[in-house]
Design a protein around this motif. Structure first.
Motif, PDB file in Angstrom:
ATOM      1  N   GLY A   1       8.678  79.176  54.987  1.00  0.00           N
ATOM      2  CA  GLY A   1       9.620  79.820  55.894  1.00  0.00           C
ATOM      3  C   GLY A   1       9.263  81.265  56.163  1.00  0.00           C
TER       4      GLY A   1
ATOM      5  N   GLY B   1      10.676  83.213  59.520  1.00  0.00           N
ATOM      6  CA  GLY B   1      12.083  83.479  59.755  1.00  0.00           C
ATOM      7  C   GLY B   1      12.441  84.930  59.455  1.00  0.00           C
TER       8      GLY B   1
ATOM      9  N   LEU C   1      13.357  78.512  54.048  1.00  0.00           N
ATOM     10  CA  LEU C   1      13.565  77.565  55.131  1.00  0.00           C
ATOM     11  C   LEU C   1      15.043  77.487  55.514  1.00  0.00           C
ATOM     12  CD1 LEU C   1      11.304  74.619  53.899  1.00  0.00           C
ATOM     13  CD2 LEU C   1      10.806  76.219  55.755  1.00  0.00           C
TER      14      LEU C   1
ATOM     15  N   THR D   1      17.707  76.374  59.268  1.00  0.00           N
ATOM     16  CA  THR D   1      17.851  76.246  60.706  1.00  0.00           C
ATOM     17  C   THR D   1      19.333  76.282  61.050  1.00  0.00           C
ATOM     18  OG1 THR D   1      17.214  74.932  62.635  1.00  0.00           O
ATOM     19  CG2 THR D   1      17.885  73.705  60.686  1.00  0.00           C
ATOM     20  N   THR D   2      19.688  75.951  62.266  1.00  0.00           N
ATOM     21  CA  THR D   2      21.088  75.883  62.681  1.00  0.00           C
ATOM     22  C   THR D   2      21.319  74.581  63.440  1.00  0.00           C
ATOM     23  OG1 THR D   2      20.734  76.942  64.836  1.00  0.00           O
ATOM     24  CG2 THR D   2      21.151  78.395  62.948  1.00  0.00           C
TER      25      THR D   2
ATOM     26  N   GLN E   1      20.127  74.770  66.981  1.00  0.00           N
ATOM     27  CA  GLN E   1      18.687  74.639  67.190  1.00  0.00           C
ATOM     28  C   GLN E   1      18.225  73.194  67.129  1.00  0.00           C
ATOM     29  OE1 GLN E   1      17.458  77.494  64.107  1.00  0.00           O
ATOM     30  NE2 GLN E   1      16.375  78.632  65.691  1.00  0.00           N
ATOM     31  N   VAL E   2      18.714  72.443  66.149  1.00  0.00           N
ATOM     32  CA  VAL E   2      18.176  71.091  65.917  1.00  0.00           C
ATOM     33  C   VAL E   2      19.022  69.979  66.532  1.00  0.00           C
ATOM     34  CG1 VAL E   2      16.925  71.760  63.850  1.00  0.00           C
ATOM     35  CG2 VAL E   2      19.280  70.994  63.641  1.00  0.00           C
TER      36      VAL E   2
ATOM     37  N   PHE F   1      19.417  68.833  60.805  1.00  0.00           N
ATOM     38  CA  PHE F   1      19.752  70.026  60.019  1.00  0.00           C
ATOM     39  C   PHE F   1      19.554  69.749  58.536  1.00  0.00           C
ATOM     40  CE2 PHE F   1      22.690  72.395  57.392  1.00  0.00           C
ATOM     41  CZ  PHE F   1      22.499  73.698  57.809  1.00  0.00           C
TER      42      PHE F   1
ATOM     43  N   VAL G   1      15.908  69.811  57.234  1.00  0.00           N
ATOM     44  CA  VAL G   1      15.310  71.131  56.997  1.00  0.00           C
ATOM     45  C   VAL G   1      15.970  71.844  55.826  1.00  0.00           C
ATOM     46  CG1 VAL G   1      14.900  73.424  57.975  1.00  0.00           C
ATOM     47  CG2 VAL G   1      14.626  71.389  59.407  1.00  0.00           C
ATOM     48  N   ASP G   2      17.297  71.904  55.858  1.00  0.00           N
ATOM     49  CA  ASP G   2      18.027  72.739  54.896  1.00  0.00           C
ATOM     50  C   ASP G   2      18.246  72.077  53.539  1.00  0.00           C
ATOM     51  OD1 ASP G   2      19.821  75.396  56.151  1.00  0.00           O
ATOM     52  OD2 ASP G   2      18.491  74.242  57.424  1.00  0.00           O
TER      53      ASP G   2
END
Length: 210
Positions: free
Chosen positions: A11, A14, A79, A81-82, A85-86, A92, A95-96
């Protein structure tokens, strides 16, 4: 004599990741900073006069194939995201939760000295809020892993910093957050907006140096 260590960062592009890599490159305790990234880094964004930076472009769907890099002394995971975004909760979570959890498993397999990742203030596996629930479930999953050396989660509130693609809502939230920050103290202090540089420094402070 100062110990010399290697770091692995996931990540790195970011908000916090960039601040973290910048600080690691200046830290005399490190001689190698490996970054697993989706696309090539802009080297101009990461001043590296000592030649410590080693960016490796990978497909995160095949993260297990890069297990060898997790033998670094310290593993940092930034790492995140939101949903905007996805577009879906499934993407989500991939990624998270999934990528970070796999990273923790690989760090355990390679016996990294310590593992630090970014969670969120308010993370709670029982939360009704999807974002906070996923963060809490991840914390529980990683901290319950037997054999993972020195796992630590950093729980920042709203992040302040120059984003590559700033959104109006984030700009407004940052302004409001800074205005009310003086009113947040005691138990509410954890909700104060925090700079990406501060979060990065906190992550480094949590690592185990031998």
């Amino acid at each position: 004599m100062k110990s010399i260590n290697s770091a692995l960062v996931l990540g790195a592009t970011g908000l916090v990741g960039k601040a973290l890599v910048t600080q690691l490159l200046k830290d005399a305790r490190y001689n190698k900073i490996i970054c697993l990234v989706r696309k090539p880094l802009k080297h101009s964004d990461y001043p590296d006069p000592n030649g410590k930076l080693e960016p490796i472009v990978i497909n995160f769907e095949d993260l297990q194939d890069y297990q060898g890099y997790f033998s670094a002394d310290h593993v940092y995971v930034c790492l995140g995201t939101t949903l905007k975004q996805v577009k879906s909760k499934t993407a989500f979570r991939k990624v998270d939760f999934e990528y970070v959890h796999i990273a923790a498993q690989l760090a355990r397999a390679q016996q990294a000295q310590s593992f630090v990742w970014i969670s969120s203030v308010g993370a709670n596996a029982k939360s009704k809020h999807f974002y906070l629930r996923v963060k809490g479930e991840l914390e529980n999953a990683i901290l319950a892993m037997s054999g993972l050396n020195s796992p630590s989660a950093v729980r920042p509130s709203f992040l302040l910093g120059e984003r590559p693609q700033p959104r109006l809502v984030e700009k407004l939230a940052a302004c409001v957050g800074q205005l009310i920050a003086p009113l947040l103290f005691g138990r509410l202090g954890k909700y104060k907006p925090v700079s990406a540089r501060q979060v990065a420094a906190r992550m480094i402070s949590l690592q185990v140096f031998k």
